[in-house]
Design a protein around this motif. Structure first.
Motif, mmCIF file in Angstrom:
data_model
loop_
_atom_site.group_PDB
_atom_site.id
_atom_site.type_symbol
_atom_site.label_atom_id
_atom_site.label_comp_id
_atom_site.label_asym_id
_atom_site.label_seq_id
_atom_site.Cartn_x
_atom_site.Cartn_y
_atom_site.Cartn_z
ATOM 1 N N VAL A 1 0.836 -1.202 0.000
ATOM 2 C CA VAL A 1 0.000 0.000 0.000
ATOM 3 C C VAL A 1 0.868 1.248 0.000
ATOM 4 O O VAL A 1 0.637 2.187 -0.774
ATOM 5 C CB VAL A 1 -0.947 0.005 1.220
ATOM 6 C CG1 VAL A 1 -1.662 1.346 1.336
ATOM 7 C CG2 VAL A 1 -1.961 -1.131 1.119
ATOM 8 N N ALA A 2 1.890 1.276 0.863
ATOM 9 C CA ALA A 2 2.753 2.450 0.993
ATOM 10 C C ALA A 2 3.506 2.752 -0.296
ATOM 11 O O ALA A 2 3.699 3.921 -0.656
ATOM 12 C CB ALA A 2 3.737 2.244 2.145
ATOM 13 N N LYS A 3 3.927 1.704 -1.007
ATOM 14 C CA LYS A 3 4.704 1.886 -2.236
ATOM 15 C C LYS A 3 3.832 1.899 -3.490
ATOM 16 O O LYS A 3 4.355 2.037 -4.599
ATOM 17 C CB LYS A 3 5.749 0.775 -2.359
ATOM 18 C CG LYS A 3 6.840 0.840 -1.305
ATOM 19 C CD LYS A 3 7.906 -0.220 -1.561
ATOM 20 C CE LYS A 3 9.058 -0.091 -0.585
ATOM 21 N NZ LYS A 3 10.123 -1.099 -0.854
ATOM 22 N N ASN A 4 2.528 1.748 -3.312
ATOM 23 C CA ASN A 4 1.598 1.696 -4.441
ATOM 24 C C ASN A 4 1.992 0.582 -5.413
ATOM 25 O O ASN A 4 2.036 0.774 -6.623
ATOM 26 C CB ASN A 4 1.547 3.051 -5.165
ATOM 27 C CG ASN A 4 0.301 3.191 -6.024
ATOM 28 O OD1 ASN A 4 -0.669 2.435 -5.870
ATOM 29 N ND2 ASN A 4 0.311 4.142 -6.940
ATOM 30 N N GLU A 5 2.275 -0.594 -4.843
ATOM 31 C CA GLU A 5 2.605 -1.774 -5.626
ATOM 32 C C GLU A 5 1.540 -2.844 -5.386
ATOM 33 O O GLU A 5 0.709 -2.709 -4.476
ATOM 34 C CB GLU A 5 3.991 -2.306 -5.243
ATOM 35 C CG GLU A 5 5.105 -1.320 -5.542
ATOM 36 C CD GLU A 5 6.469 -1.793 -5.049
ATOM 37 O OE1 GLU A 5 7.471 -1.140 -5.386
ATOM 38 O OE2 GLU A 5 6.534 -2.806 -4.330
ATOM 39 N N LYS A 6 1.572 -3.900 -6.189
ATOM 40 C CA LYS A 6 0.589 -4.967 -6.012
ATOM 41 C C LYS A 6 1.047 -6.217 -6.743
ATOM 42 O O LYS A 6 1.975 -6.179 -7.562
ATOM 43 C CB LYS A 6 -0.776 -4.546 -6.560
ATOM 44 C CG LYS A 6 -0.788 -4.318 -8.077
ATOM 45 C CD LYS A 6 -2.164 -3.893 -8.562
ATOM 46 C CE LYS A 6 -2.163 -3.655 -10.069
ATOM 47 N NZ LYS A 6 -3.506 -3.228 -10.545
ATOM 48 N N TYR A 7 0.373 -7.334 -6.425
ATOM 49 C CA TYR A 7 0.562 -8.569 -7.185
ATOM 50 C C TYR A 7 -0.502 -8.624 -8.269
ATOM 51 O O TYR A 7 -1.665 -8.297 -8.030
ATOM 52 C CB TYR A 7 0.466 -9.788 -6.267
ATOM 53 C CG TYR A 7 1.752 -10.047 -5.535
ATOM 54 C CD1 TYR A 7 2.687 -10.951 -6.029
ATOM 55 C CD2 TYR A 7 2.053 -9.354 -4.363
ATOM 56 C CE1 TYR A 7 3.889 -11.163 -5.371
ATOM 57 C CE2 TYR A 7 3.254 -9.567 -3.708
ATOM 58 C CZ TYR A 7 4.159 -10.473 -4.212
ATOM 59 O OH TYR A 7 5.356 -10.681 -3.569
ATOM 60 N N THR A 8 -0.098 -9.029 -9.464
ATOM 61 C CA THR A 8 -1.018 -9.018 -10.593
ATOM 62 C C THR A 8 -1.718 -10.350 -10.811
ATOM 63 O O THR A 8 -2.583 -10.450 -11.672
ATOM 64 C CB THR A 8 -0.271 -8.647 -11.890
ATOM 65 O OG1 THR A 8 0.784 -9.592 -12.123
ATOM 66 C CG2 THR A 8 0.322 -7.248 -11.784
ATOM 67 N N SER A 9 -1.344 -11.373 -10.056
ATOM 68 C CA SER A 9 -2.000 -12.676 -10.171
ATOM 69 C C SER A 9 -2.045 -13.326 -8.798
ATOM 70 O O SER A 9 -1.371 -12.895 -7.868
ATOM 71 C CB SER A 9 -1.274 -13.574 -11.175
ATOM 72 O OG SER A 9 0.064 -13.796 -10.770
ATOM 73 N N LEU A 10 -2.841 -14.372 -8.694
ATOM 74 C CA LEU A 10 -3.049 -15.040 -7.417
ATOM 75 C C LEU A 10 -1.728 -15.546 -6.849
ATOM 76 O O LEU A 10 -1.067 -16.374 -7.458
ATOM 77 C CB LEU A 10 -4.011 -16.202 -7.623
ATOM 78 C CG LEU A 10 -4.600 -16.850 -6.366
ATOM 79 C CD1 LEU A 10 -5.537 -15.878 -5.669
ATOM 80 C CD2 LEU A 10 -5.338 -18.130 -6.739
ATOM 81 N N PRO A 11 -1.303 -15.090 -5.648
ATOM 82 C CA PRO A 11 -0.052 -15.554 -5.066
ATOM 83 C C PRO A 11 -0.080 -17.019 -4.651
ATOM 84 O O PRO A 11 0.895 -17.738 -4.842
ATOM 85 C CB PRO A 11 0.129 -14.644 -3.843
ATOM 86 C CG PRO A 11 -0.678 -13.424 -4.147
ATOM 87 C CD PRO A 11 -1.867 -13.943 -4.904
ATOM 88 N N SER B 1 4.977 -2.199 -9.926
ATOM 89 C CA SER B 1 4.857 -0.837 -9.422
ATOM 90 C C SER B 1 3.602 -0.192 -9.999
ATOM 91 O O SER B 1 2.908 -0.770 -10.844
ATOM 92 C CB SER B 1 6.083 -0.021 -9.828
ATOM 93 O OG SER B 1 6.096 0.179 -11.241
ATOM 94 N N SER B 2 3.323 1.032 -9.568
ATOM 95 C CA SER B 2 2.161 1.755 -10.080
ATOM 96 C C SER B 2 2.291 2.053 -11.574
ATOM 97 O O SER B 2 1.290 2.246 -12.274
ATOM 98 C CB SER B 2 1.976 3.062 -9.310
ATOM 99 O OG SER B 2 3.145 3.872 -9.412
ATOM 100 N N ALA B 3 3.546 2.064 -12.065
ATOM 101 C CA ALA B 3 3.783 2.302 -13.492
ATOM 102 C C ALA B 3 3.700 1.018 -14.308
ATOM 103 O O ALA B 3 3.812 1.044 -15.536
ATOM 104 C CB ALA B 3 5.157 2.946 -13.692
ATOM 105 N N GLY B 4 3.509 -0.101 -13.645
ATOM 106 C CA GLY B 4 3.421 -1.382 -14.342
ATOM 107 C C GLY B 4 4.735 -2.100 -14.506
ATOM 108 O O GLY B 4 4.799 -3.151 -15.146
#
Length: 206
Positions: free
Chosen positions: A130-140, A171-174
């Motif tokens: 959340v803090a870095k505006n990152e995420k996982y793009t598929s089910l971990p 990242s938020s930029a993909g």
């Protein structure tokens, strides 16, 4: 000319999942990091679950614009029974998947006991995303089986089979900032009943 982006190592303090599902024991010892260092992304299809147990979540898409669905707290998990404890464990890992894909650090609050170091590490990963505006793009990961081991009405232990999928952290930029390898894990997961609900109090080596 477009600038090439290279995946960087994820730096998660006291990680129990160095960017994917790697667990540390909650009792009696140091961390057991099972996730491999990030590598250059490749395309692989996740295998089908190896047991007949129902999947944790119906998340199957990682296409652009996909919005992870927040899992509902199951009514069965509110019961102080063996079936209720199992339902809660399934919910916990569904919430964990959602917390990293959304990302959302709030959903994991109060699901783990204060003594569970692994729970704290998993929650810290969600907070960092959340803090870095990152995420996982598929089910971990997905729970593929749960078997009761021992316990009583207040404390129970289960052997949990988990399939960790190959997944990317972006990242938020993909840009891909981490990639985790596919593997199968077996863990002892403990739950404790307190006041009106179950909480995770152990995630350790199986």
């Amino acid at each position: 000319m477009p600038r090439a982006h290279r995946p960087r190592r994820l730096a998660v303090a006291a990680t129990a999942l160095a960017g994917a599902l790697a667990f540390s024991a909650c009792e009696g010892g140091g961390d057991m990091t099972l996730s491999a260092p990030p590598t250059s992304p490749t395309t692989t299809a996740p295998p089908s679950p190896t047991t007949s147990s129902a999947p944790l979540t119906t998340v199957t898409s990682s296409s652009p614009g996909y919005v992870p669905v927040k899992p509902a707290y199951p009514s069965d998990a509110k019961e102080q029974t063996r079936a209720g404890a199992e339902a809660f464990i399934r919910y916990y890992f569904a919430a964990l998947n959602y917390s990293w894909m959304k990302p959302d650090a709030l959903i994991l609050i109060d699901l783990g006991d204060e003594t569970c170091n692994s729970c704290k590490s998993l929650s810290a990963t969600a907070q960092e995303l959340v803090a870095k505006n990152e995420k996982y793009t598929s089910l971990p990961a997905r729970v593929t089986g749960i078997e009761y081991a021992l316990g009583d009405d207040v404390n129970m232990r289960f052997v949990v089979d988990i399939h960790q999928f190959k997944s990317e952290r972006v990242s938020s930029a993909g840009d891909v900032v981490g990639v985790d390898r596919e593997k199968t894990l077996k863990r002892i997961v403990g739950v404790k009943w307190g006041v009106d609900r179950w909480r995770i109090n152990l995630i350790g080596a199986g």
